[in-house]
Motif scaffolding. Structure first.
Motif: not given
Length: 123
Positions: A48-51, A59-65, A67-75, A80-82
């Motif tokens: 689905x998604x990579x970070x 990076x996203x697969x086409x079907x979710x580009x 609509x979905x957002x990947x993010x990370x909180x390193x602390x 996350x996947x919104x």
């Protein structure tokens, strides 16, 4: 021993939103590139998604580009996947994935997996 725990799945109507979280424990979070995969009933697991480690590249697969957002909180050791504008085809078990050497992608999945969290989208 790396351990991944997902949370945030549930039932939502089409057009709605959900936010998934995945917390890594057992090692330094910033050593790992992260990703999300999903597996629908009767289908293979799909990317689905990579970070990247720093979160600079996603990076996203086409079907979710778009609509979905990947993010990370390193602390907080969390990725996350919104998920917005959800569709019934998004119904699946969603898995968190981690790897030290390569970003998870359509062609690559990392060594470590979470247990999965169910997302159900009703029409």
């Amino acid at each position: 021993q790396v351990h991944l725990v997902e949370s945030g799945g549930g039932l939502v109507q089409a057009g709605g939103s959900l936010s998934l979280s995945c917390k890594l424990s057992g090692d330094t979070f910033t050593k790992y590139a992260m990703g999300w995969f999903r597996q629908a009933p009767g289908k293979e697991r799909e990317f689905i998604a990579g970070i990247t480690w720093s979160g600079t590249n996603v990076y996203y697969t086409n079907s979710v580009e778009g609509r979905f957002t990947i993010s990370r909180d390193n602390a907080g050791n969390t990725v996350y996947l919104q998920m917005n504008n959800l569709k019934p085809d998004d119904t699946a078990v969603y898995y968190c994935n981690a790897d030290e050497w390569q970003v998870p992608s359509r062609k690559f999945s990392g060594v470590y997996w979470g247990q999965g969290t169910q997302v159900l989208v009703s029409s």
